[in-house]
Design a protein around this motif. Structure first.
Motif, PDB file in Angstrom:
ATOM      1  N   HIS A  51       0.843  -1.207   0.000  1.00  0.00           N
ATOM      2  CA  HIS A  51       0.000   0.000   0.000  1.00  0.00           C
ATOM      3  C   HIS A  51       0.877   1.255   0.000  1.00  0.00           C
ATOM      4  CE1 HIS A  51      -4.313  -1.123   0.463  1.00  0.00           C
ATOM      5  NE2 HIS A  51      -3.782  -2.302   0.724  1.00  0.00           N
ATOM      6  N   LYS A  52       1.949   1.238   0.807  1.00  0.00           N
ATOM      7  CA  LYS A  52       2.838   2.410   0.833  1.00  0.00           C
ATOM      8  C   LYS A  52       3.471   2.583  -0.550  1.00  0.00           C
ATOM      9  CE  LYS A  52       4.110   4.694   4.023  1.00  0.00           C
ATOM     10  NZ  LYS A  52       5.263   4.598   4.895  1.00  0.00           N
ATOM     11  N   HIS A  53       3.995   1.493  -1.119  1.00  0.00           N
ATOM     12  CA  HIS A  53       4.599   1.575  -2.459  1.00  0.00           C
ATOM     13  C   HIS A  53       3.601   2.123  -3.475  1.00  0.00           C
ATOM     14  CE1 HIS A  53       8.039  -1.621  -1.886  1.00  0.00           C
ATOM     15  NE2 HIS A  53       8.343  -0.449  -1.387  1.00  0.00           N
ATOM     16  N   ALA A  54       2.345   1.608  -3.421  1.00  0.00           N
ATOM     17  CA  ALA A  54       1.353   2.041  -4.413  1.00  0.00           C
ATOM     18  C   ALA A  54       1.066   3.530  -4.262  1.00  0.00           C
ATOM     19  CB  ALA A  54       0.070   1.223  -4.267  1.00  0.00           C
ATOM     20  N   SER A  55       1.083   4.026  -3.022  1.00  0.00           N
ATOM     21  CA  SER A  55       0.805   5.456  -2.829  1.00  0.00           C
ATOM     22  C   SER A  55       1.956   6.311  -3.343  1.00  0.00           C
ATOM     23  CB  SER A  55       0.544   5.760  -1.349  1.00  0.00           C
ATOM     24  OG  SER A  55       1.757   5.987  -0.660  1.00  0.00           O
ATOM     25  N   LEU A  56       3.091   5.667  -3.653  1.00  0.00           N
ATOM     26  CA  LEU A  56       4.259   6.391  -4.163  1.00  0.00           C
ATOM     27  C   LEU A  56       4.460   6.161  -5.651  1.00  0.00           C
ATOM     28  CD1 LEU A  56       6.475   5.204  -1.217  1.00  0.00           C
ATOM     29  CD2 LEU A  56       6.130   7.621  -1.729  1.00  0.00           C
ATOM     30  N   GLY A  57       3.680   5.249  -6.225  1.00  0.00           N
ATOM     31  CA  GLY A  57       3.827   4.958  -7.650  1.00  0.00           C
ATOM     32  C   GLY A  57       5.017   4.058  -7.974  1.00  0.00           C
ATOM     33  N   VAL A  58       5.450   3.207  -7.017  1.00  0.00           N
ATOM     34  CA  VAL A  58       6.564   2.280  -7.299  1.00  0.00           C
ATOM     35  C   VAL A  58       6.149   1.335  -8.422  1.00  0.00           C
ATOM     36  CG1 VAL A  58       7.900   0.343  -6.334  1.00  0.00           C
ATOM     37  CG2 VAL A  58       7.567   2.430  -4.984  1.00  0.00           C
ATOM     38  N   ARG A  59       7.078   1.093  -9.378  1.00  0.00           N
ATOM     39  CA  ARG A  59       6.743   0.287 -10.563  1.00  0.00           C
ATOM     40  C   ARG A  59       7.551  -1.017 -10.592  1.00  0.00           C
ATOM     41  NH1 ARG A  59       8.084   5.092 -12.561  1.00  0.00           N
ATOM     42  NH2 ARG A  59       9.792   4.211 -13.766  1.00  0.00           N
ATOM     43  N   PRO A  60       7.006  -2.055 -11.248  1.00  0.00           N
ATOM     44  CA  PRO A  60       7.701  -3.362 -11.295  1.00  0.00           C
ATOM     45  C   PRO A  60       9.123  -3.245 -11.830  1.00  0.00           C
ATOM     46  CG  PRO A  60       5.490  -3.570 -12.220  1.00  0.00           C
ATOM     47  CD  PRO A  60       5.690  -2.117 -11.923  1.00  0.00           C
ATOM     48  N   ILE A  70       4.923  -6.973  -6.022  1.00  0.00           N
ATOM     49  CA  ILE A  70       4.498  -6.517  -7.355  1.00  0.00           C
ATOM     50  C   ILE A  70       3.062  -6.970  -7.637  1.00  0.00           C
ATOM     51  CG2 ILE A  70       4.887  -6.846  -9.851  1.00  0.00           C
ATOM     52  CD1 ILE A  70       7.942  -6.950  -9.162  1.00  0.00           C
ATOM     53  N   ALA A  71       2.747  -8.210  -7.245  1.00  0.00           N
ATOM     54  CA  ALA A  71       1.392  -8.729  -7.509  1.00  0.00           C
ATOM     55  C   ALA A  71       0.348  -7.901  -6.749  1.00  0.00           C
ATOM     56  CB  ALA A  71       1.304 -10.199  -7.108  1.00  0.00           C
ATOM     57  N   ILE A  72       0.629  -7.599  -5.473  1.00  0.00           N
ATOM     58  CA  ILE A  72      -0.350  -6.814  -4.700  1.00  0.00           C
ATOM     59  C   ILE A  72      -0.436  -5.399  -5.273  1.00  0.00           C
ATOM     60  CG2 ILE A  72      -1.054  -6.024  -2.403  1.00  0.00           C
ATOM     61  CD1 ILE A  72       0.793  -8.171  -1.208  1.00  0.00           C
ATOM     62  N   GLU A  73       0.727  -4.822  -5.612  1.00  0.00           N
ATOM     63  CA  GLU A  73       0.726  -3.452  -6.136  1.00  0.00           C
ATOM     64  C   GLU A  73      -0.032  -3.377  -7.463  1.00  0.00           C
ATOM     65  OE1 GLU A  73       4.984  -2.609  -5.881  1.00  0.00           O
ATOM     66  OE2 GLU A  73       4.848  -2.953  -3.719  1.00  0.00           O
ATOM     67  N   THR A  74       0.119  -4.395  -8.304  1.00  0.00           N
ATOM     68  CA  THR A  74      -0.595  -4.399  -9.580  1.00  0.00           C
ATOM     69  C   THR A  74      -2.099  -4.370  -9.349  1.00  0.00           C
ATOM     70  OG1 THR A  74       1.202  -5.630 -10.581  1.00  0.00           O
ATOM     71  CG2 THR A  74      -0.888  -5.696 -11.755  1.00  0.00           C
ATOM     72  N   ARG A  75      -2.548  -5.174  -8.381  1.00  0.00           N
ATOM     73  CA  ARG A  75      -3.990  -5.178  -8.058  1.00  0.00           C
ATOM     74  C   ARG A  75      -4.440  -3.830  -7.512  1.00  0.00           C
ATOM     75  NH1 ARG A  75      -3.370 -10.105  -5.867  1.00  0.00           N
ATOM     76  NH2 ARG A  75      -3.541  -9.363  -3.726  1.00  0.00           N
ATOM     77  N   GLY A 135       1.902   3.131 -12.971  1.00  0.00           N
ATOM     78  CA  GLY A 135       2.335   3.704 -11.684  1.00  0.00           C
ATOM     79  C   GLY A 135       2.116   5.209 -11.585  1.00  0.00           C
ATOM     80  N   ASP A 136       1.388   5.802 -12.549  1.00  0.00           N
ATOM     81  CA  ASP A 136       1.162   7.254 -12.477  1.00  0.00           C
ATOM     82  C   ASP A 136      -0.037   7.515 -11.558  1.00  0.00           C
ATOM     83  OD1 ASP A 136       0.979   9.921 -12.728  1.00  0.00           O
ATOM     84  OD2 ASP A 136       0.343   9.941 -14.823  1.00  0.00           O
ATOM     85  N   VAL A 137       0.261   7.615 -10.282  1.00  0.00           N
ATOM     86  CA  VAL A 137      -0.806   7.742  -9.279  1.00  0.00           C
ATOM     87  C   VAL A 137      -1.235   9.188  -9.064  1.00  0.00           C
ATOM     88  CG1 VAL A 137      -0.320   5.665  -7.926  1.00  0.00           C
ATOM     89  CG2 VAL A 137       0.977   7.749  -7.474  1.00  0.00           C
ATOM     90  N   TRP A 138      -0.560  10.135  -9.752  1.00  0.00           N
ATOM     91  CA  TRP A 138      -0.706  11.548  -9.368  1.00  0.00           C
ATOM     92  C   TRP A 138      -1.820  12.264 -10.107  1.00  0.00           C
ATOM     93  CZ3 TRP A 138       1.717  11.969  -5.104  1.00  0.00           C
ATOM     94  CH2 TRP A 138       2.859  11.184  -4.882  1.00  0.00           C
ATOM     95  N   ARG A 139      -2.541  13.122  -9.360  1.00  0.00           N
ATOM     96  CA  ARG A 139      -3.513  14.040  -9.956  1.00  0.00           C
ATOM     97  C   ARG A 139      -3.400  15.384  -9.276  1.00  0.00           C
ATOM     98  NH1 ARG A 139      -9.407  11.494  -9.843  1.00  0.00           N
ATOM     99  NH2 ARG A 139     -10.000  13.540 -10.637  1.00  0.00           N
ATOM    100  N   GLU A 140      -3.798  16.423 -10.016  1.00  0.00           N
ATOM    101  CA  GLU A 140      -3.776  17.786  -9.458  1.00  0.00           C
ATOM    102  C   GLU A 140      -5.082  18.052  -8.719  1.00  0.00           C
ATOM    103  OE1 GLU A 140      -1.584  20.558 -10.062  1.00  0.00           O
ATOM    104  OE2 GLU A 140      -0.103  19.109 -10.812  1.00  0.00           O
ATOM    105  N   TRP A 141      -4.970  18.649  -7.543  1.00  0.00           N
ATOM    106  CA  TRP A 141      -6.134  19.027  -6.754  1.00  0.00           C
ATOM    107  C   TRP A 141      -6.015  20.512  -6.408  1.00  0.00           C
ATOM    108  CZ3 TRP A 141      -9.766  15.396  -4.392  1.00  0.00           C
ATOM    109  CH2 TRP A 141      -9.561  14.072  -4.802  1.00  0.00           C
ATOM    110  N   GLU A 142      -7.170  21.153  -6.244  1.00  0.00           N
ATOM    111  CA  GLU A 142      -7.157  22.572  -5.873  1.00  0.00           C
ATOM    112  C   GLU A 142      -7.587  22.716  -4.417  1.00  0.00           C
ATOM    113  OE1 GLU A 142      -9.550  25.066  -8.426  1.00  0.00           O
ATOM    114  OE2 GLU A 142      -9.633  26.588  -6.833  1.00  0.00           O
TER     115      GLU A 142
END
Ligand SMILES: Cc1cc2nc3c(=O)[nH]c(=O)nc-3n(C[C@H](O)[C@H](O)[C@H](O)COP(=O)(O)OP(=O)(O)OC[C@H]3O[C@@H](n4cnc5c(N)ncnc54)[C@H](O)[C@@H]3O)c2cc1C
Ligand code: HEM
Length: 396
Positions: free
Chosen positions: A86-95, A137-142, A152-159
């Motif tokens: 979960h921590k990796h996914a929140s950072l966009g870590v890629r395989p 990697i398997a959990i992060e992919t899910r 792995g592009d987890v980012w979006r712009e918020w105002e």
């Protein structure tokens, strides 16, 4: 599952690897960041690196994983793997980053342990690394699929649509997606990563729990400013947010992730927090209210004084709205009209089968966990979030 010959070699070499693991991880990070300076600037938390805390987290997890494999050959440590993923996914870590970490980790192992690393030993630890990496990697992919994250592009712009000074040290920010897409769904208790560009050009990332129950349009975070001391600098991202981010500004947020979420099975609940650790609890209380929850909920919170207790009014109001909930607040400073001193659950009734959620500094969580175990709460029913690298398990 480890193959039989590798399990024997790993068991035999665990003490040596364990004893050298701090040197190994120190050298590993040195090599990794020498080859990839952008990872230290833009992905890893450079404060943790400077303070050494993240090093212990990774070292602890690899050693814990290997120990688990040799002790439970048919099983794997899912709780630990999920929280790292979960921590990796929140950072966009890629395989494709796993072979990079592998290269430098194994170069460090070879250098620190020298001749002890025979080809047989290297192969056995290689197997451990890839078992762990492939499980992550398997959990992060899910997790990426769940939030429709691509590459792995987890980012979006918020105002920022509102900013509130909750206490002298805590500001909350209400955010709305700056693009036209709806706010992503999340589960109460989850966090987002916030990525900011600092004065020297580095992009640093930190996690902040979402404080509102999942709702249609906006998301909120509450950030405590981390003051420096004579020996330590001010916190980089929290101070940046306090000093520079106002209504109308934009922030980059990751998709929401995190493992501290409620199970809707009707068990009695205990939500215990200290300081800014009440942020995930507020979202959970909001969620319980939205769900019309009528079961028992024991709300425990510890703070220095009512004035430092961020979002106290919300904490009290949400508890009051739940018919089965009671609040127990402790303040260290006397004279507040509430209980004073440190949390003591001696006269707080804890129902059989209680499921507990903890968030706060480690000494607070250790104390509460010990008291809950004494009151008969099952260890498996005590869940927690650490607002930093998880050194709790690593430290035993
Ligand atoms: C899942 C999760 C949820 C979280 N939710 C929240 C939340 O809701 N609200 C909230 O306020 N926080 C939350 N946090 C904590 C948050 O992510 C940050 O850790 C916090 O804001 C501090 O970040 P910073 O950049 O300000 O400090 P950093 O710059 O990361 O510094 C952290 C500490 O390291 C010390 N340090 C830095 N460099 C050195 C050095 N060279 N030597 C010694 N010490 C050093 C600093 O003095 C400071 O004490 C959460 C964390 C996690 C993991
Ligand atoms: C098998 C390989 C790996 C293991 C065992 C591992 C383990 C860990 C652990 C235990 C944590 C701390 C989790 C927590 O906060 O509780 C962590 C965080 C992190 N990992 Fe990994 N990791 C691996 C691979 C990677 C890869 C490939 C990358 C990307 C290059 C990466 C980047 C990070 C980052 C950026 C953090 C947060 C660090 C911080 O905030 O300082 N990890 N990892």
């Amino acid at each position: 599952m480890l193959t039989e010959p590798s399990a024997l070699v790993v068991r035999a070499t665990l003490p040596a690897v364990g004893a050298a693991i701090e040197d190994i991880t120190g050298l590993f990070y040195e090599k990794l960041f020498a080859a990839h300076p952008e990872l230290l600037r833009d992905l890893f938390n450079r404060g943790n690196q400077a303070a050494g805390s993240q090093r212990q987290a990774l070292a602890g997890s690899v050693a814990a994983f290997a120990t688990y494999l040799v002790d439970h050959p048919e099983d794997r440590p899912d709780v630990m793997l999920r929280r790292i993923a979960h921590k990796h996914a929140s950072l966009g870590v890629r395989p494709e980053q796993y072979p990079v970490v592998h290269e430098h980790l194994f170069a460090a192992i070879a250098e620190v342990l020298g001749d002890a690393v025979t080809p047989e030993v290297a192969a056995a630890w290689d197997e451990v690394y890839w078992l762990m990496a492939n499980a992550l990697i398997a959990i992060e992919t899910r997790l990426y699929e769940q939030r429709q994250v691509v590459d792995g592009d987890v980012w979006r712009e918020w105002e920022v649509v509102a900013r509130t000074e909750e206490t002298p040290d805590v500001a909350s920010f209400r955010l709305r997606p700056a693009d036209d897409r709806p706010a992503p769904d999340f589960r109460a208790g989850q966090y987002v990563s916030v990525q900011v560009r600092l004065a020297d050009g580095a992009r640093q990332i930190r996690q902040y729990s979402l404080t509102d129950a999942p709702g249609p349009e906006t998301r909120s975070i509450a950030v405590k400013r981390v003051h420096g001391t004579a020996a330590t600098p001010d916190g980089e991202v929290s101070c940046h947010l306090h000093e520079h981010v106002r209504v109308g500004d934009r922030l980059r947020l990751s998709a929401p992730y995190g493992e501290l979420t409620l199970d809707p099975d009707g068990a009695p609940l205990l939500l215990a927090s200290a300081g800014i650790g009440n942020t995930p609890m507020l979202a959970m209380l909001g969620q319980l209210h939205a769900d019309g929850h009528t079961g028992r909920v024991t709300v425990v919170h510890a703070d220095r004084s009512p004035d430092t207790h961020a979002l106290r009014a919300e904490h009290e109001a949400l508890t009051a709205k739940l018919p089965g909930a009671t609040a127990h607040f402790w303040y260290e400073r006397p004279g507040s009209g509430h209980r004073t001193g440190l949390v003591d659950l001696a006269d707080v009734p804890v129902a059989a089968g209680t499921r507990a959620y903890l968030c706060g500094p480690l000494p607070f969580m250790r104390a509460v966990r010990g008291q809950l175990l004494d009151k008969g709460v099952a260890a498996a029913d005590i869940h927690y979030e650490v607002f930093g690298p998880d050194l709790w398990l690593a430290a035993g």
